[in-house]
Scaffold this active site. Structure first.
Site, PDB file in Angstrom:
ATOM      1  N   CYS A 210       0.755  -1.251   0.000  1.00  0.00           N
ATOM      2  CA  CYS A 210       0.000   0.000   0.000  1.00  0.00           C
ATOM      3  C   CYS A 210       0.785   1.301   0.000  1.00  0.00           C
ATOM      4  O   CYS A 210       0.633   2.100  -0.913  1.00  0.00           O
ATOM      5  CB  CYS A 210      -1.019  -0.004   1.130  1.00  0.00           C
ATOM      6  SG  CYS A 210      -0.532  -0.936   2.578  1.00  0.00           S
TER       7      CYS A 210
ATOM      8  N   HIS B 289      -1.685   7.232   4.911  1.00  0.00           N
ATOM      9  CA  HIS B 289      -0.598   6.244   4.935  1.00  0.00           C
ATOM     10  C   HIS B 289       0.703   6.750   4.314  1.00  0.00           C
ATOM     11  O   HIS B 289       1.463   5.991   3.706  1.00  0.00           O
ATOM     12  CB  HIS B 289      -1.046   4.938   4.249  1.00  0.00           C
ATOM     13  CG  HIS B 289      -0.308   3.734   4.754  1.00  0.00           C
ATOM     14  ND1 HIS B 289      -0.458   2.481   4.199  1.00  0.00           N
ATOM     15  CD2 HIS B 289       0.576   3.580   5.768  1.00  0.00           C
ATOM     16  CE1 HIS B 289       0.309   1.616   4.829  1.00  0.00           C
ATOM     17  NE2 HIS B 289       0.950   2.262   5.795  1.00  0.00           N
TER      18      HIS B 289
END
Length: 439
Positions: free
Chosen positions: A57, A118
């Site tokens: 990710c 993130h």
């Protein structure tokens, strides 16, 4: 077309290549899994050879927001950034680096991120420091859908840079926030750019009806003893339903025709995903780890029912969105992404687009050029003709040694233009063969 388009960039988390009906996914016990997304594909463009910048990710998100190969930035060498990096001044997106939202914002767009960031934690990093006017969502890689706590048990739902307590199932909360944003943007003149980055269908395995389960997974969000394909597919359906709410809001305000909606996943599927016919998944440079669904819907420009085999990866969509908005990249930070606008305008168009990847994990290397793919895993080299062998089972390296050597050399030449993987870069695996058999 006289007005610049609104842009909504929807990113699922760990969605497999065939999890959607329009990519060959089967119906669930409750019926079609993704009717809204299937409709967007039927009324827009579906790309069948689209890739993520990484099979995990946060590196993909670095490529997505900068429009450049993520390997250029130190934070993206983490596979992935984990919750232990909270407080780090190096593991994140440098605030002086131009981004897709910062370039659009400078040209007059309203910008917002609703969902997963993130890319490092405040006070050093954060969405508001990298081009977004507004932010609502988690900063880390994964959170519980009901308590909104990360894998360390710390609450991780933010409004701007303040902790935000909110009741409810996270997928629905994000969808409703996005609807509210569209409603608000309909009342002003400037075009908007909305990043809608769901955590679905990332672990823990919780549907809208599983609030009672949250206390049992708080100490291990990987939920290694939980989940099944039925829960997983319902999680996708909840996300699909929310996307339907957003499309209805666009329609209600007459904005649907001139809004570019792009949907994808940050990497290939994980434990319960359907990647057929691909093998591998998250963390792998086999096709199942990097080939992902790509849907684009923009009625003013994209014809209905288009399908394309154009090779592309995440950062190409960043370049495409800038192109659609008439915005140039920063001269000191040239894009590695290539605009797909010619393909959006005519699905029969295509162009050569070599793609390169590398992973610290298992020393993986990969390159896709035309029909061919070079792959190296654990020191073993492979050569595949992907249209003929999407499952990457027939290694043609010994049959075509010259092609293998040429692609190996091409990958090495590309790699030489990137910074080396730092010695202290980490690989974070949530589970191993001790938890479940090898794929």
């Amino acid at each position: 077309m006289t007005t610049r388009p609104n842009i909504i960039f929807i990113v699922a988390d760990d969605l497999g290549y065939a999890d959607l009906g329009c990519y060959g996914g089967r119906d669930a016990v409750f019926g079609p899994v993704s009717p809204v997304l299937d409709g967007l594909a039927a009324n827009g463009l579906k790309l069948t050879q689209g890739y993520a910048n990484s099979p995990v990710c946060s590196p993909t998100r670095f490529g997505m927001i900068t429009g450049r190969y993520q390997y250029r930035l130190r934070g993206a060498a983490e596979e992935p950034i984990n919750s232990k990096s909270r407080g780090s001044t190096t593991l994140g997106l440098p605030t002086d680096h131009p981004t897709l939202p910062s370039l659009l914002k400078a040209s007059g767009y309203q910008t917002a991120l609703i969902g997963k960031w993130h890319l490092g934690y405040p006070p050093t990093f954060g969405p508001l420091r990298s081009g977004y006017d507004e932010f609502f969502g988690p900063m880390s890689g994964g959170v519980d859908y009901f308590t909104h706590c990360d894998s360390t048990g710390r609450h991780d739902l933010w409004l701007g840079e303040e902790d935000k307590q909110e009741e409810g199932y996270l997928t629905d909360i994000l969808s409703k926030r996005a609807v509210e944003y569209v409603e608000r943007m309909s009342e002003q003149e400037a075009p908007f750019f909305l990043s809608l980055h769901y955590t679905a269908p990332h672990w823990p395995w919780e549907t809208r009806d599983d609030a009672a389960k949250a206390p049992t997974v708080k100490d291990n969000l990987f939920d290694l003893a939980g989940g099944n394909i039925h829960v997983y597919r319902r999680m996708i359906h909840h996300m699909d339903e929310g996307i339907g709410w957003i499309m209805a809001a666009l329609q209600k305000h007459g904005m649907a025709d001139n809004t570019l909606v792009v949907f994808t996943s940050d990497n290939g599927g994980e434990r319960f995903s359907d990647n057929w016919p691909l093998v591998g998944g998250k963390m792998d440079l086999t096709e199942g780890g990097i080939r992902v669904p790509w849907i684009a819907h923009w009625p003013a420009v994209i014809g209905k029912g288009g399908e394309s085999t154009q090779l592309c990866m995440t950062m190409d969509w960043s370049a495409t969105m800038l192109d659609a908005a008439g915005v140039s990249s920063h001269p000191d930070y040239p894009l590695d992404g290539v605009s797909l606008m010619p393909v959006l305008k005519d699905a029969s168009k295509s162009f050569r687009r070599p793609l390169h990847w590398r992973m610290n994990h298992r020393g993986q290397e990969a390159m896709r050029d035309g029909d061919w793919k070079y792959l190296k895993v654990d020191g073993n080299e492979y050569l595949f003709n992907i249209p003929a062998d999407e499952r990457e089972r027939a290694n043609l390296g010994k049959k075509e040694p010259e092609r293998l050597a040429a692609m190996r050399a091409d990958w090495a030449a590309w790699n030489a233009t990137m910074p080396a993987i730092p010695e202290d870069a980490t690989v974070s695996l949530g589970y191993s063969v001790r938890d479940m058999p090898q794929r």
